[in-house]
Motif scaffolding. Structure first.
Motif, PDB file in Angstrom:
ATOM      1  N   LEU A  13       0.972  -0.954  -0.308  1.00  0.00           N
ATOM      2  CA  LEU A  13      -0.895  -0.320   0.027  1.00  0.00           C
ATOM      3  C   LEU A  13       0.621   1.170   0.315  1.00  0.00           C
ATOM      4  N   LYS A  14       1.812   1.459   1.416  1.00  0.00           N
ATOM      5  CA  LYS A  14       2.475   1.943   0.804  1.00  0.00           C
ATOM      6  C   LYS A  14       3.509   2.700  -0.485  1.00  0.00           C
ATOM      7  N   SER A  15       3.810   1.932  -1.246  1.00  0.00           N
ATOM      8  CA  SER A  15       4.605   1.900  -2.379  1.00  0.00           C
ATOM      9  C   SER A  15       3.021   2.524  -3.124  1.00  0.00           C
ATOM     10  N   GLU A  16       2.539   2.117  -3.359  1.00  0.00           N
ATOM     11  CA  GLU A  16       1.381   2.766  -3.774  1.00  0.00           C
ATOM     12  C   GLU A  16       0.850   4.139  -3.590  1.00  0.00           C
ATOM     13  N   LEU A  17       1.266   4.332  -2.673  1.00  0.00           N
ATOM     14  CA  LEU A  17       1.058   5.868  -2.641  1.00  0.00           C
ATOM     15  C   LEU A  17       1.696   6.353  -3.113  1.00  0.00           C
ATOM     16  N   ALA A  18       3.077   5.892  -2.384  1.00  0.00           N
ATOM     17  CA  ALA A  18       4.272   6.571  -3.412  1.00  0.00           C
ATOM     18  C   ALA A  18       3.990   7.004  -4.677  1.00  0.00           C
ATOM     19  N   ASP A  19       3.540   6.428  -5.568  1.00  0.00           N
ATOM     20  CA  ASP A  19       3.348   6.559  -6.434  1.00  0.00           C
ATOM     21  C   ASP A  19       2.711   7.463  -6.956  1.00  0.00           C
ATOM     22  N   ARG A  20       1.773   7.667  -6.248  1.00  0.00           N
ATOM     23  CA  ARG A  20       0.416   9.035  -7.365  1.00  0.00           C
ATOM     24  C   ARG A  20       0.890   9.970  -5.866  1.00  0.00           C
ATOM     25  N   GLY A  21       1.786   9.613  -5.232  1.00  0.00           N
ATOM     26  CA  GLY A  21       2.083  11.488  -4.755  1.00  0.00           C
ATOM     27  C   GLY A  21       1.420  11.572  -3.564  1.00  0.00           C
ATOM     28  N   LEU A  22       0.863  10.344  -2.803  1.00  0.00           N
ATOM     29  CA  LEU A  22       0.688  10.880  -1.519  1.00  0.00           C
ATOM     30  C   LEU A  22       1.283  10.172  -0.249  1.00  0.00           C
ATOM     31  N   ASP A  23       0.917  11.614   0.674  1.00  0.00           N
ATOM     32  CA  ASP A  23       2.361  10.987   1.894  1.00  0.00           C
ATOM     33  C   ASP A  23       1.663  10.163   2.514  1.00  0.00           C
ATOM     34  N   GLY A  24       0.071   9.743   3.099  1.00  0.00           N
ATOM     35  CA  GLY A  24      -0.595   8.453   3.732  1.00  0.00           C
ATOM     36  C   GLY A  24      -1.253   8.574   2.942  1.00  0.00           C
ATOM     37  N   LEU A  26      -6.099   7.335   4.538  1.00  0.00           N
ATOM     38  CA  LEU A  26      -6.749   7.587   5.813  1.00  0.00           C
ATOM     39  C   LEU A  26      -7.671   5.982   5.599  1.00  0.00           C
ATOM     40  N   ILE A  27      -7.437   4.820   5.997  1.00  0.00           N
ATOM     41  CA  ILE A  27      -8.359   3.512   5.835  1.00  0.00           C
ATOM     42  C   ILE A  27      -9.343   3.547   6.968  1.00  0.00           C
ATOM     43  N   THR A  28     -10.628   3.811   7.203  1.00  0.00           N
ATOM     44  CA  THR A  28     -11.904   3.398   7.544  1.00  0.00           C
ATOM     45  C   THR A  28     -13.165   2.435   7.418  1.00  0.00           C
ATOM     46  N   LEU A  95      -0.304  17.781   5.069  1.00  0.00           N
ATOM     47  CA  LEU A  95       0.053  16.961   4.110  1.00  0.00           C
ATOM     48  C   LEU A  95      -0.921  16.352   3.119  1.00  0.00           C
ATOM     49  N   LYS A  96      -0.747  15.486   2.060  1.00  0.00           N
ATOM     50  CA  LYS A  96      -1.277  15.067   1.291  1.00  0.00           C
ATOM     51  C   LYS A  96      -2.488  13.670   1.324  1.00  0.00           C
ATOM     52  N   LEU A  97      -3.549  13.772   1.965  1.00  0.00           N
ATOM     53  CA  LEU A  97      -3.742  12.253   1.977  1.00  0.00           C
ATOM     54  C   LEU A  97      -4.863  11.245   1.688  1.00  0.00           C
ATOM     55  N   GLY A  98      -4.879  10.339   0.909  1.00  0.00           N
ATOM     56  CA  GLY A  98      -5.600   9.412   0.804  1.00  0.00           C
ATOM     57  C   GLY A  98      -6.770   8.911   1.888  1.00  0.00           C
ATOM     58  N   PHE A  99      -7.994   9.358   1.044  1.00  0.00           N
ATOM     59  CA  PHE A  99      -9.376   8.429   2.253  1.00  0.00           C
ATOM     60  C   PHE A  99     -10.063   7.692   0.840  1.00  0.00           C
ATOM     61  N   GLU A 100     -10.763   6.328   1.838  1.00  0.00           N
ATOM     62  CA  GLU A 100     -11.707   5.854   0.731  1.00  0.00           C
ATOM     63  C   GLU A 100     -12.271   6.391   0.670  1.00  0.00           C
ATOM     64  N   GLY A 101     -12.816   7.094  -0.847  1.00  0.00           N
ATOM     65  CA  GLY A 101     -14.159   7.742  -0.876  1.00  0.00           C
ATOM     66  C   GLY A 101     -15.175   7.428  -1.463  1.00  0.00           C
ATOM     67  N   ASP A 102     -15.198   5.459  -1.780  1.00  0.00           N
ATOM     68  CA  ASP A 102     -16.672   4.559  -1.654  1.00  0.00           C
ATOM     69  C   ASP A 102     -16.908   4.176  -0.786  1.00  0.00           C
ATOM     70  N   PHE A 103     -16.580   4.895   0.477  1.00  0.00           N
ATOM     71  CA  PHE A 103     -16.881   4.473   2.036  1.00  0.00           C
ATOM     72  C   PHE A 103     -16.921   5.714   2.588  1.00  0.00           C
ATOM     73  N   VAL A 104     -16.433   6.876   2.575  1.00  0.00           N
ATOM     74  CA  VAL A 104     -16.683   7.991   3.716  1.00  0.00           C
ATOM     75  C   VAL A 104     -17.961   8.362   3.606  1.00  0.00           C
ATOM     76  N   SER A 105     -18.592   8.546   4.709  1.00  0.00           N
ATOM     77  CA  SER A 105     -20.024   9.218   4.311  1.00  0.00           C
ATOM     78  C   SER A 105     -19.520  10.868   4.364  1.00  0.00           C
ATOM     79  N   GLN A 120      -4.615  18.242   2.788  1.00  0.00           N
ATOM     80  CA  GLN A 120      -5.375  18.438   1.105  1.00  0.00           C
ATOM     81  C   GLN A 120      -5.493  16.337   1.142  1.00  0.00           C
ATOM     82  N   TRP A 121      -7.119  16.136   1.253  1.00  0.00           N
ATOM     83  CA  TRP A 121      -7.838  14.712   1.146  1.00  0.00           C
ATOM     84  C   TRP A 121      -7.991  14.265  -0.431  1.00  0.00           C
ATOM     85  N   GLU A 122      -7.246  13.541  -0.804  1.00  0.00           N
ATOM     86  CA  GLU A 122      -7.817  13.142  -1.971  1.00  0.00           C
ATOM     87  C   GLU A 122      -8.140  11.826  -2.095  1.00  0.00           C
TER      88      GLU A 122
END
Ligand code: GLY
Ligand code: MN
Length: 360
Positions: A13-24, A26-28, A95-105, A120-122
């Motif tokens: 997952l971390k290598s996938e995040l790095a590829d996308r330019g994300l610093d980290g 949130l997994i919900t 930070l530029k952080l990813g989140f799971e858009g399919d599951f966050v209300s 910056q949430w992506e």
């Protein structure tokens, strides 16, 4: 499962995040939390940041998470997990952080923006799911055990089915045994007799089986959190020419897809194998769902074997192959196996016969 399995998943997952330019990230989604951390409870969040990996839950899971969670610093407290993250300053700075858009209300997203105004949430989609679709050896073992339990239970229950047994009584026999031998049912068993079988996802009723009924039985066990999924369609009493005609079309379509499935094949093309065969035999109008779906910690996961899918099968995907024909007012036939995708073909996990069974 060993700590190293979870570490490998976290690193992927971390290598996938790095590829996308994300610093980290949130997994919900709880299934993804389980996949990444090992936590099996009902409330948990994972947070990947440059400062570290954090797991957040509440007092009910203090002891359980200590045992289960691998590779995360744990924060156990009351209140929303986002607030716990803010109070403990787990997300510092810009930070530029990813989140799971399919599951966050929408409300959660508002809270994310309020509590972490400099982040910056992506929105991301299926990041963990795509990693999880390729099964590791321990997962394959768990799925194979779930399938073995399912085959055993079909072997025990099918001989008991005859005219007069109701759909609900049969469903209970399956469910009871899945609980006895494994973690329980992978999903509520479907037992649909006669005309009810024309509804692919019928709910068992008090209808007693009658001579000449096809009975669609879609029932399977879960083991170690992993799902199996099996459908067989026996006939009660005796099989007519029409029973045999419909059954043989579904059986041949299903077998053709089992013969064709391998890594590199597109999911759309695999769907076409069953769909074209059923179409050539004039029943395309009555094949009302896709060929199958991925299996894992969820009963339905990626990939989807459908005409709309743009996915390609990869080695060690586990998918179902389950074409069916459903004739309103008369009944249905579905035949379903679970298969592991290999380089040159697939391994069919189920052992329950696919020949037409006449019961009672
Ligand atoms: N076994 C239920 C389904 O695959 O939809
Ligand atoms: Mn299925």
């Amino acid at each position: 499962m060993s700590a190293s399995i979870f570490q490998r998943r976290q690193n992927k997952l971390k290598s996938e995040l790095a590829d996308r330019g994300l610093d980290g990230m949130l997994i919900t989604n709880l299934t993804n939390v389980r996949y990444l951390s090992g936590f099996t409870g009902s409330a948990g969040t994972c947070l990947f940041t440059p400062r570290g990996q954090f797991f957040i839950s509440d007092g009910r899971y203090r002891e359980q998470s200590k045992e289960e969670v691998r590779g995360f610093t744990r924060y156990i407290d009351t209140g929303t997990h986002l607030r716990i993250a803010a109070e403990n300053e787990l997300i510092p700075g810009e930070l530029k952080l990813g989140f799971e858009g399919d599951f966050v209300s929408v409300n959660q997203f508002q809270q994310m923006r309020e509590l972490f105004p400099t982040v910056q949430w992506e929105s991301t989609s299926r990041l963990v799911e795509e990693i999880a679709a390729v099964k590791d050896p321990a997962e394959l073992e768990a799925i194979k055990t779930a399938v073995e339990i399912t085959d055993r239970v079909f072997g025990e229950v099918l001989p008991r089915l005859k005219a007069g047994v109701t759909e609900k009584e049969a469903a209970i026999e399956f469910a009871l045994r899945f609980r006895r031998y494994g973690d329980g049912e992978a999903y509520p068993p479907i037992v649909a007799s006669g005309p009810n079988g024309a509804l692919p996802h019928a709910v068992p009723t008090d209808r007693p089986f009658q001579k000449g009924d096809f009975v669609v039985i879609d029932a399977a066990a879960k083991y170690g959190g992993y799902h199996s999924d099996l459908t067989r369609t026996p006939v009660i009493g005796e099989a007519s020419g029409k029973h045999r005609e419909i059954y043989e079309i579904v059986q041949a379509a299903q077998q053709a897809a089992c013969d064709a499935a391998k890594a590199g094949m597109s999911c759309k093309d695999l769907d076409s194998v069953t769909r074209d065969y059923i179409t050539e035999h004039g029943y395309d109008k009555y094949y009302v769902h896709s060929t199958g779906h991925g299996l894992g910690l969820e009963i339905h996961t990626i990939p989807r074997l459908s005409q709309k899918s743009r996915e390609v099968l990869k080695e060690n995907y586990v998918v179902t192959i389950e074409p069916g024909i459903y004739l309103p007012g008369w009944g249905g036939v579905r035949i379903e196996d679970d298969v592991v995708i290999g380089k040159d073909g697939c391994e069919i996990l189920n052992r329950t016969t696919k020949e037409l069974m006449v019961l009672g």
